[in-house]
Design an enzyme around this catalytic site. Structure first.
Site, PDB file in Angstrom:
ATOM      1  N   LYS A 117       0.885  -0.997   0.055  1.00  0.00           N
ATOM      2  CA  LYS A 117      -0.050   0.114  -0.186  1.00  0.00           C
ATOM      3  C   LYS A 117       0.834   1.194  -0.078  1.00  0.00           C
ATOM      4  CE  LYS A 117      -4.530  -1.449   1.641  1.00  0.00           C
ATOM      5  NZ  LYS A 117      -4.114  -2.735   2.076  1.00  0.00           N
TER       6      LYS A 117
ATOM      7  N   GLU B  97     -10.390   7.439   3.973  1.00  0.00           N
ATOM      8  CA  GLU B  97     -11.130   6.695   4.764  1.00  0.00           C
ATOM      9  C   GLU B  97     -10.396   5.289   5.155  1.00  0.00           C
ATOM     10  OE1 GLU B  97     -11.641   6.448   1.419  1.00  0.00           O
ATOM     11  OE2 GLU B  97     -11.298   4.606   1.313  1.00  0.00           O
TER      12      GLU B  97
ATOM     13  N   SER C  75       1.628  -9.570  -0.959  1.00  0.00           N
ATOM     14  CA  SER C  75       1.307  -8.200  -0.765  1.00  0.00           C
ATOM     15  C   SER C  75       1.660  -7.687   0.658  1.00  0.00           C
ATOM     16  CB  SER C  75      -0.246  -7.943  -1.101  1.00  0.00           C
ATOM     17  OG  SER C  75      -0.849  -8.920  -0.409  1.00  0.00           O
TER      18      SER C  75
HETATM   19  C1  LIG Z   1      -5.244  -3.835   1.380  1.00  0.00           C
HETATM   20  C2  LIG Z   1      -4.503  -5.211   1.254  1.00  0.00           C
HETATM   21  C3  LIG Z   1      -4.744  -6.113   0.250  1.00  0.00           C
HETATM   22  C4  LIG Z   1      -6.067  -5.535  -0.707  1.00  0.00           C
HETATM   23  O1  LIG Z   1      -5.860  -4.759  -1.359  1.00  0.00           O
HETATM   24  P1  LIG Z   1      -5.784  -4.507  -3.042  1.00  0.00           P
HETATM   25  O2  LIG Z   1      -6.034  -3.277  -3.207  1.00  0.00           O
HETATM   26  O3  LIG Z   1      -6.619  -5.569  -3.529  1.00  0.00           O
HETATM   27  O4  LIG Z   1      -4.471  -4.968  -3.358  1.00  0.00           O
HETATM   28  C5  LIG Z   1      -3.969  -7.229  -0.066  1.00  0.00           C
HETATM   29  N1  LIG Z   1      -2.961  -7.250   0.794  1.00  0.00           N
HETATM   30  C6  LIG Z   1      -2.650  -6.512   1.771  1.00  0.00           C
HETATM   31  C7  LIG Z   1      -1.385  -6.842   2.666  1.00  0.00           C
HETATM   32  C8  LIG Z   1      -3.441  -5.523   2.319  1.00  0.00           C
HETATM   33  O5  LIG Z   1      -2.891  -4.591   3.104  1.00  0.00           O
END
Ligand SMILES: *Cc1c(COP(=O)(O)O)cnc(C)c1O
Length: 405
Positions: free
Chosen positions: A101, A123, A388
């Site tokens: 993010k 938000e 992610s």
């Molecule tokens: C917020 C988040 C997501 C989901 O958000 P996307 O916009 O779909 O990438 C996925 N993995 C993590 C670790 C997150 O914090």
């Protein structure tokens, strides 16, 4: 590469079009007042993103502050436990603040600085986006107002503490159900009243144009790095690329690096407790076309056509729609979307921890679970997973609800 009539050699030039449409999905459906603000951001972004100074500064920040490039790890023990297929993970868990993010939050905050804005507004639901934006705001010296439902504030105490330590104002929203939807409305209201000095920072490839485009562009560093690193490590492209899809930003960034390659691409949505409405957040699998939060996409609706209640074990994936680009790539068939339920996800969470020494975010564990399933179906080849984020935020929850396995 041509795919169902779309030329992927020139894809990024044409998608989205100048009004923010990916085919019929996307666009901007907001009040005239907010449209003025969106037009201002669009114009500024198209000018600034081409400026050498902006590009150079973003590159420097990625390297010196975020710790990019993040590595790719070969998941050797996990791969061997399944069969011949080799699994690899792009380590966004090692990006500063523990997830992908920050990639778009640093871009959005740098844009705010170039536009002369003093404040960023957003938000947050589970608080992950709020923490990333508060991090970026602290770095650039911007005021940061985060709107959060009162119910979420109680549930997400560690993230509320993080935001406050980073200097953000966490504004409690007490309307309605006091969760994400009310927080979105309150934040948009505050923004419409004061967009001269502020910029709204959306947390995924969602919302009105230009956000799905802008957030994808900022996240595409993940796919660009991964393609170069993977070919450097193995001498070839992966056979498949996998990412989890909530709003779709980590997936959009990873996929951007491989859309024009002969690579199978998979987005993974949360099936939660099962296929009944209210038990999952698999919008592309079960949803229908509709407009919400300022854009046209595929969404889960209740009997009144309003955004339906959704559920996932991963709080970052429980959104009743997905970004318009995913709806488009789904319709084209260029990306395949599949689902993984809570149980399979928790199993993958533990497997990655035990066999590789990596505790993934539960969101990311959805992608790991799907890749493990796919590896069983292929008899050779390689799969690249976008990991992610890291799972520190999820440890207490997993132990409490699933126990140590
Ligand atoms: C917020 C988040 C997501 C989901 O958000 P996307 O916009 O779909 O990438 C996925 N993995 C993590 C670790 C997150 O914090």
């Amino acid at each position: 590469m041509n795919f169902n009539g779309v030329d992927f050699d020139t894809y990024f030039k044409h998608f989205p079009d100048k009004n923010g449409f990916f085919g019929k999905y996307g666009g901007s459906f907001v009040s005239p007042e907010l449209q003025k603000a969106m037009d201002e951001i669009t114009e500024a972004y198209f000018t600034i993103c081409k400026s050498r100074k902006f590009i150079a500064e973003l590159r420097r920040i990625r390297k010196e502050f975020q710790g990019r490039p993040t590595p790719i790890s070969h998941l050797e023990r996990l791969s061997n436990s399944i069969g011949n297929v080799q699994l690899y993970a792009k380590r966004e868990d090692l990006n500063h603040s523990g997830a992908h993010k920050l990639n778009h939050c640093m871009g959005e905050a740098l844009l705010a600085k170039y536009m002369g804005k003093k404040r960023v507004i957003a938000e947050t639901g589970a608080g992950q986006h709020g923490v990333a934006l508060a991090t970026a705001a602290a770095y650039f010296g911007l005021q940061c107002d985060i709107y959060m439902g009162a119910v979420d504030i109680k549930k997400q105490a560690p993230n509320v503490a993080r935001m406050k330590i980073l200097g953000a104002n966490v504004i409690e929203v007490t309307e309605g159900l006091q969760t994400l939807k009310e927080a979105v409305d309150a934040a948009f209201d505050a923004y419409a009243k004061d967009y001269k000095d502020s910029i709204y920072c959306i947390g995924s490839v969602l919302g009105p144009h230009p956000f799905p485009l802008m957030v994808r562009d900022f996240q595409s560093i993940v796919g660009i790095e991964a393609r170069e690193q993977f070919t450097g490590m193995t001498g070839e492209l992966p056979d498949a690329v996998v990412a989890c899809v909530g709003g779709g930003s980590n997936a959009a960034g990873m996929f951007a690096g491989f859309l024009n390659d002969p690579v199978d691409i998979y987005g993974v949505e949360p099936l939660g407790r099962g296929p009944k409405l209210g038990d999952h957040a698999a919008s592309l699998k079960f949803g229908t076309e509709g407009i919400m939060h300022g854009f046209n996409s595929i969404m889960l609706k209740d009997e009144n056509g309003e955004p339906a209640p959704v559920y996932s074990v991963a709080s970052g994936l429980d959104y009743p729609s997905s970004g318009p680009e995913h709806a488009f790539l789904h319709e084209l068939g260029r990306v395949k979307y599949d689902v993984v339920d809570d149980e399979e996800t928790i199993d993958a969470f533990y497997k990655l921890a035990r066999m590789e020494g990596i505790i993934p975010a539960i969101e990311s564990a959805h992608a790991v679970a799907f890749a493990m399933r796919l590896a069983k179906q292929m008899d050779h080849g390689s799969i690249l997973i976008n990991l992610s984020g890291r799972g520190d935020k999820d440890m207490d929850y997993v132990i409490e609800n699933y126990g140590i396995r």
